[in-house]
Design a protein around this motif. Structure first.
Motif, mmCIF file in Angstrom:
data_model
loop_
_atom_site.group_PDB
_atom_site.id
_atom_site.type_symbol
_atom_site.label_atom_id
_atom_site.label_comp_id
_atom_site.label_asym_id
_atom_site.label_seq_id
_atom_site.Cartn_x
_atom_site.Cartn_y
_atom_site.Cartn_z
ATOM 1 N N ARG A 31 0.874 -1.150 -0.003
ATOM 2 C CA ARG A 31 0.184 -0.129 -0.127
ATOM 3 C C ARG A 31 0.832 1.482 0.098
ATOM 4 N N TYR A 32 1.947 1.177 0.522
ATOM 5 C CA TYR A 32 2.783 2.293 0.605
ATOM 6 C C TYR A 32 4.411 2.219 -0.050
ATOM 7 N N GLY A 33 4.145 1.197 -0.840
ATOM 8 C CA GLY A 33 5.361 0.806 -1.616
ATOM 9 C C GLY A 33 5.636 1.657 -2.553
ATOM 10 N N ILE A 34 6.706 1.216 -3.257
ATOM 11 C CA ILE A 34 7.547 2.055 -4.456
ATOM 12 C C ILE A 34 6.642 2.287 -5.510
ATOM 13 N N LEU A 35 5.996 1.155 -5.759
ATOM 14 C CA LEU A 35 5.020 1.619 -7.206
ATOM 15 C C LEU A 35 3.768 2.384 -6.695
ATOM 16 N N SER A 36 3.286 2.166 -5.547
ATOM 17 C CA SER A 36 1.963 3.135 -5.141
ATOM 18 C C SER A 36 2.510 4.521 -5.041
ATOM 19 N N ARG A 37 3.812 5.020 -4.669
ATOM 20 C CA ARG A 37 4.337 5.933 -4.765
ATOM 21 C C ARG A 37 4.434 6.775 -6.033
ATOM 22 N N VAL A 38 5.079 5.866 -7.030
ATOM 23 C CA VAL A 38 4.899 6.377 -8.484
ATOM 24 C C VAL A 38 3.505 6.806 -9.025
ATOM 25 N N GLN A 39 2.691 5.896 -8.759
ATOM 26 C CA GLN A 39 1.223 6.238 -9.160
ATOM 27 C C GLN A 39 0.716 7.433 -8.550
ATOM 28 N N ILE A 40 0.968 7.681 -6.949
ATOM 29 C CA ILE A 40 0.399 8.688 -6.474
ATOM 30 C C ILE A 40 1.230 10.059 -7.088
ATOM 31 N N GLU A 41 2.495 10.009 -7.116
ATOM 32 C CA GLU A 41 3.018 11.110 -7.817
ATOM 33 C C GLU A 41 2.700 11.422 -9.281
ATOM 34 N N ALA A 42 2.302 10.600 -10.100
ATOM 35 C CA ALA A 42 1.695 10.885 -11.271
ATOM 36 C C ALA A 42 0.430 11.490 -11.097
ATOM 37 N N GLU A 43 -0.519 10.962 -10.558
ATOM 38 C CA GLU A 43 -1.797 11.630 -10.077
ATOM 39 C C GLU A 43 -1.601 13.140 -9.821
ATOM 40 N N ILE A 44 -0.605 13.248 -8.880
ATOM 41 C CA ILE A 44 -0.384 14.493 -8.310
ATOM 42 C C ILE A 44 0.085 15.653 -9.203
ATOM 43 N N ASP A 45 0.843 15.099 -10.100
ATOM 44 C CA ASP A 45 1.337 15.847 -11.719
ATOM 45 C C ASP A 45 -0.020 16.140 -12.251
ATOM 46 N N ALA A 46 -0.712 15.167 -12.577
ATOM 47 C CA ALA A 46 -2.089 15.330 -13.379
ATOM 48 C C ALA A 46 -2.925 16.387 -12.756
ATOM 49 N N LYS A 47 -3.061 16.280 -11.552
ATOM 50 C CA LYS A 47 -4.075 17.293 -10.709
ATOM 51 C C LYS A 47 -3.345 18.805 -10.671
ATOM 52 N N ARG A 48 -2.206 18.643 -10.719
ATOM 53 C CA ARG A 48 -1.238 20.123 -10.958
ATOM 54 C C ARG A 48 -1.583 20.772 -12.069
#
Length: 97
Positions: A31-48
């Motif tokens: 849940r808090y792994g590397i792949l989840s972090r990459v996905q969350i960062e991509a979502e953050i970039d899209a929302k920005r």
């Protein structure tokens, strides 16, 4: 005297390997792994990017609102908006569609 093999170290090594494998898997795909972090960062970039686009749209609308306000009236903008909304034109104009 025949010595019986000790099973304690074997159990310890087995438990250590299983726990190590579990934590390695959780670190990569949990849940808090590397792949989840990459996905969350991509979502953050899209929302920005979406936020920046909305800010630009709000700024544009604020500019148009200011230009049509009582304090500052842009007659060219007023004329173009009236033509666009009402479909009006002057008698000396030719419309090409």
């Amino acid at each position: 005297m025949m010595r019986r093999p000790t099973i304690g170290p074997l159990i310890f090594v087995t438990v250590a390997v299983v726990l190590g494998a579990y934590f390695a898997f959780a670190a990569v795909q949990g849940r808090y792994g590397i792949l989840s972090r990459v996905q969350i960062e991509a979502e953050i970039d899209a929302k920005r990017a979406e936020r920046d686009a909305l800010r630009a749209k709000v700024d544009r609308m604020a500019n148009l609102t200011h230009r049509l306000s009582d304090d500052y009236l842009d007659l060219d903008l007023l004329d173009s908006r009236a033509r666009e909304v009402l479909g009006a034109m002057r008698s000396d104009e030719i419309v090409i569609r």
